[in-house]
Scaffold this motif. Structure first.
Motif, PDB file in Angstrom:
ATOM      1  N   UNK A 197       0.828  -1.208   0.000  1.00  0.00           N
ATOM      2  CA  UNK A 197       0.000   0.000   0.000  1.00  0.00           C
ATOM      3  C   UNK A 197       0.862   1.258   0.000  1.00  0.00           C
ATOM      4  N   UNK A 198       2.038   1.157   0.596  1.00  0.00           N
ATOM      5  CA  UNK A 198       2.903   2.324   0.738  1.00  0.00           C
ATOM      6  C   UNK A 198       4.237   2.098   0.033  1.00  0.00           C
ATOM      7  N   UNK A 199       4.908   3.188  -0.251  1.00  0.00           N
ATOM      8  CA  UNK A 199       6.216   3.130  -0.896  1.00  0.00           C
ATOM      9  C   UNK A 199       7.286   2.710   0.095  1.00  0.00           C
ATOM     10  N   UNK A 200       8.413   2.257  -0.452  1.00  0.00           N
ATOM     11  CA  UNK A 200       9.579   1.968   0.382  1.00  0.00           C
ATOM     12  C   UNK A 200      10.800   2.523  -0.332  1.00  0.00           C
TER      13      UNK A 200
END
Length: 450
Positions: free
Chosen positions: A43-46
């Protein structure tokens, strides 16, 4: 970006430095580790660093060590260090190689590399050529050019009108025709099963006396380098017969065409320059990274007519617009790697690479024969076929070799015989690799019940 690329370079260097000591086939633990990639879309960037580390930690151990010197399967070459480095640089350039205006450097390097290839292979300098993804794509493009030329001579515009109502073309192939040619024929609407198959001899070479009468609506496909034996069809005599009837001769020379570059092997391909089109893989004996095929056509206008299309936004500047000779518009600048390989190797370096591979293949055959195993082919190039007796035992030996991991060889069925195929194609293979692999093969054979 700088730190990320340095990290990638260090990881790649470590991988290549260790490849000589690892199992050629990945371990069961490494394969199990691939489960780490099975996750829901995040769901989120890394961070980019985290992504690269994950690829290396879980991906690198699960690779097949085909970049090393003991992989002898599928006629797979390694990648010369200069071509790996050139590929990295070209990737950083991020060029779209289809148009001159989008990549003047690629257009320039393609022209030079194409000229060098034609010189090395002794082909007519006026040939049209394109840098495609593979030998399959090269066969496709060359046979599309053949289809265009023969139908145009019959008054039919196949690119505009298609094949509905077109004059019928006959395709003549060897019984040992490679699957990539059949695939290309199917994609072109010529039919992989609508061919006239010419019987072959014990080495998988077309019997010249069995070649049928042909005419100006015939495409004859010959092989330069049988994928099992390394044998060559009688190209010179086929060209004489075919051209007397007005037919088109296409050479499927994925790896064998490069034999022309080695003076001691060139006679195998006698008459190859008399053909009308050629397909080759640069990632085989030229040893550049994968995704690098070459299509060459004597009648350059036929290749361009078969591959090209115009649109208002496509800038047609320059005397050779790269996309006009390949199936792709947008593509990577793979010609850079071909140029880099030829620039470093030169004529003598390429000849030595080919001769060395052939010498190692003969050493393998000699060692296997001396140990009492049956080599099924005349070893004229880099291919060795060996039987260990029954089909069951041969398959068991192949399985044991692959599981052992010292080297990797594949199985095949050749003229009714189950066999193991050894293909020596990599710049990285050394005498030590050959002797170590030969010992492992003989050990596997001894450990397998008769």
């Amino acid at each position: 970006m700088s730190e990320l690329l340095n990290d990638a370079a260090l990881r790649a260097q470590r991988y290549l430095a260790e490849i000589g000591e690892r199992s050629v086939a990945p371990s069961s633990a490494a394969l199990a580790g691939l489960a780490a990639f099975e996750r829901e879309l995040p769901a989120d960037s890394c961070s980019a660093e985290e992504v690269l580390a994950e690829l290396d930690v879980f991906g690198s151990p699960a690779t097949v060590a085909s970049a090393g010197g003991r992989f002898f399967g599928f006629v797979v070459g390694g990648s010369l260090p200069v071509t790996v480095a050139a590929a990295w640089l070209a990737t950083a350039w991020d060029q779209n190689a289809g148009l001159v205006v989008l990549s003047p450097v690629n257009a320039a390097l393609e022209k030079v590399a194409l000229r060098w290839v034609l010189e090395i292979l002794g082909l007519p300098m006026g040939c049209g050529g394109g840098f495609v993804t593979s030998a399959t794509a090269a066969n496709f493009a060359a046979l599309a050019a053949a289809r265009h030329a023969l139908l145009a001579r019959a008054g039919w515009d196949v690119e505009g009108q298609g094949l509905f109502g077109a004059p019928t073309l006959t395709v003549v192939v060897s019984e040992e025709v490679h699957a990539s040619v059949r695939k290309a024929l199917s994609m072109l609407g010529l039919g992989r099963d609508r061919v006239v198959a010419v019987p072959c001899d014990a080495q998988g070479c077309m019997r010249i006396e069995e070649v049928p009468q042909v005419d100006a609506r015939t495409i004859v496909c010959v092989q330069a380098g049988n994928v099992n034996t390394g044998g060559f069809d009688p190209i010179e005599r086929v060209c004489e017969l075919a051209h007397a009837g007005g037919a088109w001769v296409h050479v499927d020379g994925a790896f064998g065409l490069w034999a022309v570059a080695a003076p001691r092997r060139a006679a195998l391909a006698r008459g190859v320059a008399e053909a009308d089109s050629w397909a080759a893989d640069a990632h085989k004996w030229l040893n550049v990274p994968y995704d690098s095929g070459l299509v060459l056509v004597r009648e350059a206008t036929a290749l361009r007519a078969a591959m090209s299309v115009e649109a208002a936004y496509l800038v047609q500047s320059g005397d050779r617009v790269p996309y006009q000779y390949t199936p792709d518009f947008s593509r990577r600048a793979r010609g850079v790697e071909v140029w880099a390989a030829l620039r470093q190797l030169g004529r003598s370096g390429l000849a030595d690479l080919i001769e060395r591979s052939c010498r190692f293949a003969n050493r393998m055959a000699e060692g296997l024969t001396r140990a009492g195993h049956r080599v099924l082919n005349e070893v004229v190039l880099n291919q060795v076929l060996v039987s260990f007796g029954s089909a069951e035992r041969t398959r068991a030996v192949v399985e044991r070799i692959q599981r052992d991991g010292v080297c990797w060889c594949g199985g095949t069925v050749w003229q009714g015989h189950t066999a193991m195929r050894i293909s020596v194609s990599s710049w990285a293979t050394t005498e030590t690799d050959v002797e170590r692999s030969l010992e492992a093969i003989l050990r596997a054979a001894d450990a397998t019940s008769r």
